[in-house]
Design a protein around this motif. Structure first.
Motif, PDB file in Angstrom:
ATOM      1  N   VAL A 120       0.835  -1.203   0.000  1.00  0.00           N
ATOM      2  CA  VAL A 120       0.000   0.000   0.000  1.00  0.00           C
ATOM      3  C   VAL A 120       0.870   1.254   0.000  1.00  0.00           C
ATOM      4  O   VAL A 120       1.813   1.362   0.788  1.00  0.00           O
ATOM      5  CB  VAL A 120      -0.947  -0.004   1.219  1.00  0.00           C
ATOM      6  CG1 VAL A 120      -1.811   1.256   1.221  1.00  0.00           C
ATOM      7  CG2 VAL A 120      -1.819  -1.259   1.220  1.00  0.00           C
ATOM      8  N   GLU A 121       0.541   2.179  -0.898  1.00  0.00           N
ATOM      9  CA  GLU A 121       1.194   3.491  -0.928  1.00  0.00           C
ATOM     10  C   GLU A 121       0.313   4.554  -0.267  1.00  0.00           C
ATOM     11  O   GLU A 121       0.815   5.467   0.385  1.00  0.00           O
ATOM     12  CB  GLU A 121       1.494   3.904  -2.370  1.00  0.00           C
ATOM     13  CG  GLU A 121       2.472   2.984  -3.086  1.00  0.00           C
ATOM     14  CD  GLU A 121       2.644   3.369  -4.541  1.00  0.00           C
ATOM     15  OE1 GLU A 121       2.322   4.531  -4.899  1.00  0.00           O
ATOM     16  OE2 GLU A 121       3.085   2.529  -5.337  1.00  0.00           O
ATOM     17  N   ALA A 122      -0.996   4.436  -0.477  1.00  0.00           N
ATOM     18  CA  ALA A 122      -1.933   5.405   0.083  1.00  0.00           C
ATOM     19  C   ALA A 122      -3.293   4.734   0.243  1.00  0.00           C
ATOM     20  O   ALA A 122      -3.645   3.830  -0.515  1.00  0.00           O
ATOM     21  CB  ALA A 122      -2.063   6.631  -0.832  1.00  0.00           C
ATOM     22  N   CYS A 123      -4.039   5.182   1.239  1.00  0.00           N
ATOM     23  CA  CYS A 123      -5.395   4.664   1.456  1.00  0.00           C
ATOM     24  C   CYS A 123      -6.276   5.798   1.954  1.00  0.00           C
ATOM     25  O   CYS A 123      -5.952   6.438   2.965  1.00  0.00           O
ATOM     26  CB  CYS A 123      -5.399   3.512   2.458  1.00  0.00           C
ATOM     27  SG  CYS A 123      -7.055   2.796   2.722  1.00  0.00           S
ATOM     28  N   GLY A 124      -7.357   6.053   1.266  1.00  0.00           N
ATOM     29  CA  GLY A 124      -8.277   7.096   1.675  1.00  0.00           C
ATOM     30  C   GLY A 124      -9.096   6.675   2.888  1.00  0.00           C
ATOM     31  O   GLY A 124      -9.340   5.493   3.127  1.00  0.00           O
ATOM     32  N   ILE A 125      -9.516   7.667   3.666  1.00  0.00           N
ATOM     33  CA  ILE A 125     -10.444   7.447   4.774  1.00  0.00           C
ATOM     34  C   ILE A 125     -11.829   7.868   4.301  1.00  0.00           C
ATOM     35  O   ILE A 125     -12.020   8.998   3.849  1.00  0.00           O
ATOM     36  CB  ILE A 125     -10.028   8.257   6.019  1.00  0.00           C
ATOM     37  CG1 ILE A 125      -8.674   7.765   6.530  1.00  0.00           C
ATOM     38  CG2 ILE A 125     -11.075   8.162   7.108  1.00  0.00           C
ATOM     39  CD1 ILE A 125      -8.188   8.513   7.763  1.00  0.00           C
ATOM     40  N   CYS A 126     -12.770   6.954   4.401  1.00  0.00           N
ATOM     41  CA  CYS A 126     -14.133   7.183   3.905  1.00  0.00           C
ATOM     42  C   CYS A 126     -15.111   7.109   5.073  1.00  0.00           C
ATOM     43  O   CYS A 126     -14.878   6.382   6.050  1.00  0.00           O
ATOM     44  CB  CYS A 126     -14.478   6.122   2.856  1.00  0.00           C
ATOM     45  SG  CYS A 126     -16.151   6.246   2.179  1.00  0.00           S
ATOM     46  N   TYR A 186      -5.687   0.261   5.687  1.00  0.00           N
ATOM     47  CA  TYR A 186      -4.980   1.028   6.710  1.00  0.00           C
ATOM     48  C   TYR A 186      -3.767   0.204   7.150  1.00  0.00           C
ATOM     49  O   TYR A 186      -3.590  -0.121   8.320  1.00  0.00           O
ATOM     50  CB  TYR A 186      -5.854   1.254   7.932  1.00  0.00           C
ATOM     51  CG  TYR A 186      -7.002   2.233   7.832  1.00  0.00           C
ATOM     52  CD1 TYR A 186      -7.542   2.611   6.613  1.00  0.00           C
ATOM     53  CD2 TYR A 186      -7.570   2.767   8.990  1.00  0.00           C
ATOM     54  CE1 TYR A 186      -8.618   3.493   6.554  1.00  0.00           C
ATOM     55  CE2 TYR A 186      -8.641   3.648   8.940  1.00  0.00           C
ATOM     56  CZ  TYR A 186      -9.164   4.005   7.716  1.00  0.00           C
ATOM     57  OH  TYR A 186     -10.231   4.872   7.659  1.00  0.00           O
ATOM     58  N   ALA A 187      -2.921  -0.159   6.239  1.00  0.00           N
ATOM     59  CA  ALA A 187      -1.798  -1.054   6.519  1.00  0.00           C
ATOM     60  C   ALA A 187      -0.774  -0.922   5.413  1.00  0.00           C
ATOM     61  O   ALA A 187      -1.050  -0.383   4.337  1.00  0.00           O
ATOM     62  CB  ALA A 187      -2.278  -2.503   6.620  1.00  0.00           C
ATOM     63  N   GLU A 188       0.415  -1.439   5.675  1.00  0.00           N
ATOM     64  CA  GLU A 188       1.480  -1.366   4.679  1.00  0.00           C
ATOM     65  C   GLU A 188       1.333  -2.422   3.595  1.00  0.00           C
ATOM     66  O   GLU A 188       1.977  -2.331   2.549  1.00  0.00           O
ATOM     67  CB  GLU A 188       2.831  -1.496   5.370  1.00  0.00           C
ATOM     68  CG  GLU A 188       3.142  -0.286   6.251  1.00  0.00           C
ATOM     69  CD  GLU A 188       4.437  -0.426   7.033  1.00  0.00           C
ATOM     70  OE1 GLU A 188       5.121   0.610   7.219  1.00  0.00           O
ATOM     71  OE2 GLU A 188       4.772  -1.553   7.458  1.00  0.00           O
ATOM     72  N   ALA A 189       0.468  -3.419   3.818  1.00  0.00           N
ATOM     73  CA  ALA A 189       0.190  -4.428   2.795  1.00  0.00           C
ATOM     74  C   ALA A 189      -1.215  -4.971   3.006  1.00  0.00           C
ATOM     75  O   ALA A 189      -1.721  -4.998   4.131  1.00  0.00           O
ATOM     76  CB  ALA A 189       1.213  -5.572   2.851  1.00  0.00           C
ATOM     77  N   VAL A 190      -1.834  -5.408   1.912  1.00  0.00           N
ATOM     78  CA  VAL A 190      -3.186  -5.957   1.980  1.00  0.00           C
ATOM     79  C   VAL A 190      -3.308  -7.063   0.935  1.00  0.00           C
ATOM     80  O   VAL A 190      -2.720  -6.977  -0.148  1.00  0.00           O
ATOM     81  CB  VAL A 190      -4.238  -4.848   1.741  1.00  0.00           C
ATOM     82  CG1 VAL A 190      -4.091  -4.217   0.354  1.00  0.00           C
ATOM     83  CG2 VAL A 190      -5.652  -5.377   1.922  1.00  0.00           C
ATOM     84  N   VAL A 191      -4.052  -8.099   1.270  1.00  0.00           N
ATOM     85  CA  VAL A 191      -4.322  -9.191   0.338  1.00  0.00           C
ATOM     86  C   VAL A 191      -5.768  -9.072  -0.126  1.00  0.00           C
ATOM     87  O   VAL A 191      -6.685  -8.942   0.700  1.00  0.00           O
ATOM     88  CB  VAL A 191      -4.072 -10.564   0.993  1.00  0.00           C
ATOM     89  CG1 VAL A 191      -4.624 -11.692   0.118  1.00  0.00           C
ATOM     90  CG2 VAL A 191      -2.588 -10.769   1.230  1.00  0.00           C
TER      91      VAL A 191
END
Length: 338
Positions: A35-41, A123-128
């Motif tokens: 993950v480089e960026a993740c929006g908060i919704c 909300y993490a450095e990696a996601v599956v």
């Protein structure tokens, strides 16, 4: 096992907490995204507060994810490659065997999955994620710009292109906020006459900068009547999370116009039967879009210059950023950076 930082909610209603977790392993048909960026919704509240009984805890929220493919599981079909830039939005995969899926309507899948709500999100450095949740990313969009387009963006863009409004038609956008500021840009980019509606005059100038041709102050006048005086709107895009405000817009619809509801209001939308029967009007809800719809949104944004207004916050301050979003202090989207 290598570890990563993540922000999780341990139980319904619990706090957002920064923790170290093992980097998740991929399964069949899945990919791992760095993950480089993740929006908060605002919909992240569903995980935070335990709105759905199907949410497993502890859960990592986040469904506006941009990053690069880090690992590919067995059985993944398509041209996905390690190092490829991708996005993941609300659509986290479909079952492909329920009634909706058999009709090709994957976004209404009875068993549909949502990152950060039915499985761990961004909300993490990696996601599956399942491979069918991936959207290809244009190189011209940064991760921070693209993240909000994967939920707020695809919701407004896809809703407008599926609506009865066509270039030259009048479209009203109720609310100049996280959804509305994108809805205005998309409608203007599609060649529609855009009327922005907000409480007070503070956002009038911004609405015009975003592409609105007119602005209606809903505190100074009845917005439905004011819209009707101009001939009515083919579509009212109700992005404000207020059922009462959306209901006030029905008189502003043109004959056979559509009230298109996107804002998830907690109060009821009150409607009288004659307000629908006489003008042959309709009220329609719209549930985001698939990964392919996200790709279309990103491409249209690249071509037309649609961009979200963003506050960026480091992952470690996710809890503070979430509270700022929930208290309507953000202008207009908040994006976590890793």
């Amino acid at each position: 096992m290598p570890s990563m930082r993540a922000v999780q909610v341990a139980e319904p209603g619990g706090p957002l907490e920064l923790v170290d977790r093992e980097v998740p392993e991929v399964g069949a048909g899945e990919v791992r995204v760095r993950v480089e960026a993740c929006g908060i919704c605002h919909s992240d509240m569903w995980a935070k507060e335990g709105v759905l009984p199907s949410t497993p805890y502890p859960i990592v929220p986040g469904h506006e994810i941009v990053g690069t493919i880090d690992e590919i599981g067995t059985g993944v079909r398509g041209s996905w490659q390690r190092g490829q830039r991708v996005g993941v939005g609300w659509f986290g995969g479909a079952c492909y065997h329920c009634e909706s899926c058999r009709r090709g309507d994957f976004i209404t899948c009875a068993n549909g999955r949502v990152p950060g709500i039915t499985f761990d999100g961004g909300y993490a450095e990696a996601v599956v994620v399942p491979a069918d949740a991936l959207a290809r990313m244009p190189e011209q969009l940064s991760a921070i710009e693209a993240a909000p387009l994967l939920c707020a963006g695809v919701t407004t863009y896809h809703a407008l292109r599926e609506s009865p409004a066509r270039p030259g038609d009048r479209v009203a956008v109720l609310g100049v906020g996280g959804l509305g500021h994108l809805g205005i840009q998309f409608a203007a980019g599609m060649g529609m006459e855009v009327v922005a509606i907000s409480r007070g005059s503070a956002k009038a100038e911004l609405a015009r900068e975003l592409g609105a041709h007119e602005h209606i102050d809903s505190e100074a006048t009845d917005p439905g009547q004011a819209l009707a005086a101009t001939g009515g709107a083919k579509v009212v895009l109700a992005t404000a999370a207020s059922g009462a405000a959306a209901g006030r817009m029905l008189p502003g619809l043109a004959p056979r116009g559509q009230l298109l509801v996107l804002g998830a209001a907690s109060d009821p939308l009150e409607v009288t039967a004659p307000s629908l029967i006489t003008p042959a009007a309709s009220i329609v809800g719209h549930p985001s879009g698939t990964s392919k719809d996200s790709e279309d949104t990103l491409r249209f944004s690249r071509l037309t210059g649609v961009r979200p207004m963003i506050d960026t916050v480091p992952l470690a301050k996710a809890a503070q950023a979430y509270e700022r979003m929930m208290s309507n202090q953000a202008r207009f989207r908040v994006v976590l950076t890793m």
